[in-house]
Design a protein around this motif. Structure first.
Motif, PDB file in Angstrom:
ATOM      1  N   UNK A 193       0.975  -1.338   0.128  1.00 32.78           N
ATOM      2  CA  UNK A 193      -0.064  -0.138   0.099  1.00 32.78           C
ATOM      3  C   UNK A 193       1.050   1.338  -0.083  1.00 32.78           C
ATOM      4  N   UNK A 194       1.950   1.405   0.826  1.00 35.01           N
ATOM      5  CA  UNK A 194       2.952   2.398   0.870  1.00 35.01           C
ATOM      6  C   UNK A 194       3.678   2.628  -0.590  1.00 35.01           C
ATOM      7  N   UNK A 195       3.845   1.444  -1.188  1.00 35.72           N
ATOM      8  CA  UNK A 195       4.394   1.718  -2.327  1.00 35.72           C
ATOM      9  C   UNK A 195       3.699   2.260  -3.370  1.00 35.72           C
ATOM     10  N   UNK A 196       2.347   1.730  -3.438  1.00 35.97           N
ATOM     11  CA  UNK A 196       1.212   2.362  -4.498  1.00 35.97           C
ATOM     12  C   UNK A 196       0.971   3.813  -4.115  1.00 35.97           C
ATOM     13  N   UNK A 197       0.944   4.166  -2.977  1.00 31.51           N
ATOM     14  CA  UNK A 197       0.425   5.459  -2.681  1.00 31.51           C
ATOM     15  C   UNK A 197       1.694   6.799  -2.793  1.00 31.51           C
ATOM     16  N   UNK A 198       2.882   6.005  -2.650  1.00 30.61           N
ATOM     17  CA  UNK A 198       4.080   6.861  -2.654  1.00 30.61           C
ATOM     18  C   UNK A 198       4.212   6.885  -4.407  1.00 30.61           C
ATOM     19  N   UNK A 223      -9.179  -1.183   5.621  1.00 29.23           N
ATOM     20  CA  UNK A 223      -8.892  -0.472   6.887  1.00 29.23           C
ATOM     21  C   UNK A 223      -7.556   0.238   6.798  1.00 29.23           C
ATOM     22  N   UNK A 224      -6.545  -0.708   6.488  1.00 30.16           N
ATOM     23  CA  UNK A 224      -5.184  -0.403   6.569  1.00 30.16           C
ATOM     24  C   UNK A 224      -4.967   0.648   5.463  1.00 30.16           C
ATOM     25  N   UNK A 225      -5.619   0.461   4.570  1.00 31.09           N
ATOM     26  CA  UNK A 225      -5.513   1.446   3.217  1.00 31.09           C
ATOM     27  C   UNK A 225      -5.678   3.101   3.532  1.00 31.09           C
ATOM     28  N   UNK A 226      -6.487   3.207   4.483  1.00 29.40           N
ATOM     29  CA  UNK A 226      -6.805   4.343   5.047  1.00 29.40           C
ATOM     30  C   UNK A 226      -6.085   5.115   6.178  1.00 29.40           C
ATOM     31  N   UNK A 227      -4.933   4.312   6.553  1.00 28.98           N
ATOM     32  CA  UNK A 227      -4.291   4.419   7.634  1.00 28.98           C
ATOM     33  C   UNK A 227      -2.668   4.727   7.426  1.00 28.98           C
ATOM     34  N   UNK A 228      -2.406   5.597   6.536  1.00 28.62           N
ATOM     35  CA  UNK A 228      -1.097   5.727   6.426  1.00 28.62           C
ATOM     36  C   UNK A 228      -0.589   7.122   6.575  1.00 28.62           C
ATOM     37  N   UNK A 229      -1.395   7.726   7.379  1.00 27.76           N
ATOM     38  CA  UNK A 229      -0.826   9.142   8.014  1.00 27.76           C
ATOM     39  C   UNK A 229      -0.820  10.309   6.858  1.00 27.76           C
ATOM     40  N   UNK A 230      -0.148  11.419   7.480  1.00 22.23           N
ATOM     41  CA  UNK A 230      -0.371  12.510   6.907  1.00 22.23           C
ATOM     42  C   UNK A 230       0.399  12.890   5.608  1.00 22.23           C
ATOM     43  N   UNK A 231       1.658  11.991   5.222  1.00 18.19           N
ATOM     44  CA  UNK A 231       2.745  12.132   4.493  1.00 18.19           C
ATOM     45  C   UNK A 231       2.470  11.405   3.148  1.00 18.19           C
ATOM     46  N   UNK A 232       1.086  10.916   3.035  1.00 13.36           N
ATOM     47  CA  UNK A 232       0.950  10.273   1.682  1.00 13.36           C
ATOM     48  C   UNK A 232      -0.295  10.664   1.199  1.00 13.36           C
ATOM     49  N   UNK A 233      -0.606  10.422  -0.023  1.00  9.68           N
ATOM     50  CA  UNK A 233      -2.192  10.531  -0.531  1.00  9.68           C
ATOM     51  C   UNK A 233      -3.152  10.566   0.301  1.00  9.68           C
ATOM     52  N   UNK A 234      -4.095  11.212   0.564  1.00 13.30           N
ATOM     53  CA  UNK A 234      -5.349  10.900   1.262  1.00 13.30           C
ATOM     54  C   UNK A 234      -6.236   9.743   0.682  1.00 13.30           C
ATOM     55  N   UNK A 504      -2.791  19.924   1.265  1.00 13.81           N
ATOM     56  CA  UNK A 504      -3.383  20.812   2.421  1.00 13.81           C
ATOM     57  C   UNK A 504      -2.072  21.434   2.899  1.00 13.81           C
ATOM     58  N   UNK A 505      -0.850  21.875   2.291  1.00 20.06           N
ATOM     59  CA  UNK A 505       0.143  22.437   2.695  1.00 20.06           C
ATOM     60  C   UNK A 505       1.369  21.392   3.077  1.00 20.06           C
ATOM     61  N   UNK A 506       1.192  20.434   2.833  1.00 19.96           N
ATOM     62  CA  UNK A 506       2.145  19.195   3.308  1.00 19.96           C
ATOM     63  C   UNK A 506       2.687  18.832   2.021  1.00 19.96           C
ATOM     64  N   UNK A 507       4.049  18.829   1.843  1.00 20.30           N
ATOM     65  CA  UNK A 507       4.546  18.077   0.684  1.00 20.30           C
ATOM     66  C   UNK A 507       4.681  16.463   0.960  1.00 20.30           C
ATOM     67  N   UNK A 508       3.928  15.839  -0.048  1.00 18.47           N
ATOM     68  CA  UNK A 508       3.736  14.488   0.095  1.00 18.47           C
ATOM     69  C   UNK A 508       4.728  13.669  -1.141  1.00 18.47           C
ATOM     70  N   UNK A 509       5.344  14.493  -1.630  1.00 22.43           N
ATOM     71  CA  UNK A 509       6.177  14.066  -2.932  1.00 22.43           C
ATOM     72  C   UNK A 509       7.264  15.277  -3.362  1.00 22.43           C
ATOM     73  N   UNK A 510       8.440  14.836  -3.191  1.00 20.40           N
ATOM     74  CA  UNK A 510       9.480  16.158  -3.752  1.00 20.40           C
ATOM     75  C   UNK A 510      10.508  15.409  -4.210  1.00 20.40           C
TER      76      UNK A 510
END
Length: 515
Positions: A193-198, A223-234, A504-510
């Protein structure tokens, strides 16, 4: 932190001449030309970022994604480029050799419709290629799979959709898919999931709609898919289980929708059609009068929609074939009789895919205020006069499929997605596909396509103040390594790269911090 991005090209309806925007926390505080920008001294600017001419746009939303399956495909056995039965077998053998002896080989993406010889590997051949391991290979549509003998249990053999060749559909496929994905550990799921969202964030995608439910993914996975925190896509979850609005809400979903199957897929010949498939064959290769399969009745659709209305949840369905779409719309009509049309319209319910529908069905979408969650890449990959749809349906029905232009023309709310891993995460490519539909009548313009892949995705989950760069709105945007505007980008064949994706102001990719 108040950050001024300046020296770029800002895509905004607020000021067509804008070259700068000021981000204050999670929101856009100001935008306009560089000459009018706030300064460090008098405008309370803490940081200045030079965009060096780069294009700034709202970030994309992908309105239909399966994050675990996407990540496993990114990390593992991707069969999308195989062009023959032997290439599939060779790829399975190479991948299986890297796995423990008791592992299940999981792969995805084969599509026999484009092969010169459309013969697929048999269960016995997969036994050998997998070195005796169980093998599960989902077709690109994910509504059928090729499996090895180890997965053809007695329970599977008496289930609808079983075929002794190892090509499984319908309930037989669902049973085997559950076994295959049940072998994936929690750690592997989280990593996938983290690989996909990244990966999504690297493409300028700030949000995805995760489609889960029985037959697609388990509750823990969802549920896990919606639980990866603020630094990946919502991630906005859609749980596809009949009459389970309360359960969907408990799981944290925004809707009891998504992959709630009214039918299957055209590639697997399980999409429910009013007229038969042209290439339907039985296991002996004999022509059969095959119409696909409907999983729901209109009465069951009515019950689900009413359940959603009473729980204040968005409802929705997967429906591809014209007969399935009519069944769903008849169900909405039944619900409207019980709770009223206005309450139905207020729910902004949705149908995924809606590929085969006529003017009357489109008019009913308008009547009920239904969102069309569509995948333009389907037409690009399988539409036209010679693609898989033409094989299955004939040229006329193929060219009438995925009527994006007709939907947009009457004001149906469009939300674009990929259905990844069915097609790749590729938002620019999806917009381009909508502009280049095989049927010229169904093409839409660059701005409409871009809006469907940005603001349309937010509106599809009931959020109306996202997806546009406006003062006071969310600072959710992407910075692209091009100075062209969106129309210029979409009239080329190459995608710009996202330097930065901001949610929302947070860089999720740079990838490259602008100077």
């Amino acid at each position: 932190m108040r950050t001024l991005f300046r020296g770029g090209r800002v895509h905004t309806p607020a000021d067509p001449s804008a070259t700068a925007l000021l981000v204050d926390g999670a929101t856009i505080a100001w935008l306009g030309p560089d000459a009018d920008a706030p300064t460090r001294a008098g405008g309370g600017v803490d940081r200045v970022v030079d965009l060096d001419g780069a294009l700034v746009t709202p970030a994309f939303v992908d309105a239909h994604v399966h994050t675990t399956a996407t990540g496993l495909t990114l990390r593992g056995l991707n069969l999308a480029r195989t062009r023959s039965r032997q290439q599939v077998l060779d790829a399975v053998a190479a991948h299986a050799a890297t796995l423990p002896a008791d592992a299940i080989v999981i792969g995805h993406g084969w599509d026999e419709s484009g092969w010169a010889d459309q013969t697929t590997p048999s269960a016995a051949e997969l036994d050998r290629a997998g070195g005796g391991r169980a093998v599960y290979l989902s077709r690109t549509c994910v509504h059928a799979a090729l499996v090895s003998s180890k997965l053809l249990t007695d329970a599977v053999k008496v289930t609808a959709g079983y075929d002794s060749s190892g090509w499984l559909r319908r309930d037989a496929h669902h049973l085997v898919r559950e076994v295959a994905y049940g072998s994936v550990s929690r750690a592997q799921i989280v990593d996938a999931q983290r690989a996909a969202l990244t990966h999504a964030a690297s493409l300028g995608i700030a949000s995805v709609h995760e489609c889960g439910g029985p037959g697609t993914s388990g509750e823990d996975d969802f549920v896990a898919a919606m639980s990866h925190g603020l630094w990946l896509p919502e991630v906005y979850g859609l749980w596809g289980e009949p009459n389970a609005a309360a359960k969907a809400k408990e799981l944290g979903a925004v809707g009891a929708a998504g992959d709630l199957y009214a039918d299957g897929a055209l590639g697997a010949r399980t999409a429910h059609l009013s007229s038969a498939y042209l290439d339907g064959r039985d296991e002996h290769g004999q022509r059969v009068d095959e119409h696909g399969h409907g999983y729901l009745t209109a009465g069951q659709v009515t019950e689900h929609v009413v359940d959603c209305v009473r729980h204040g949840m968005q409802g929705g369905f997967h429906a591809i074939g014209d007969q399935a779409i009519v069944t769903v719309l008849d169900g909405f009509a039944g619900a409207a009789k019980q709770v009223g049309v206005e309450r139905i319209r207020a729910g902004r319910h949705r149908i995924e895919h809606v590929e085969l529908l006529d003017k009357q069905a489109i008019a009913r979408l308008v009547d009920f205020g239904i969102v069309a969650s569509v995948q333009p890449a389907f037409d690009r990959l399988w539409g036209g006069e010679r693609g898989m749809y033409a094989q299955r349906l004939g040229k006329a029905r193929s060219l009438a499929s995925n009527p994006i232009g007709a939907l947009a023309g009457v004001g149906v709310l469009l939300a674009f997605g990929s259905d990844s891993p069915v097609t790749d995460l590729d938002p620019w490519g999806s917009c381009r596909a909508a502009m280049r539909h095989h049927n010229p009548v169904q093409r839409i313009g660059a701005k409409a396509a871009f809006a469907a892949h940005t603001r349309g995705g937010w509106r599809a989950v009931g959020i109306d103040d996202e997806g546009v760069l406006n003062p006071g709105w969310s600072a959710t945007f992407a910075v692209w390594d091009t100075a062209d505007d969106i129309s210029e980008v979409l009239h080329t064949d190459s995608n710009p790269q996202a330097r930065v994706t901001v949610l929302r102001g947070r860089p999720i990719h740079s990838r490259q911090e602008p100077r």
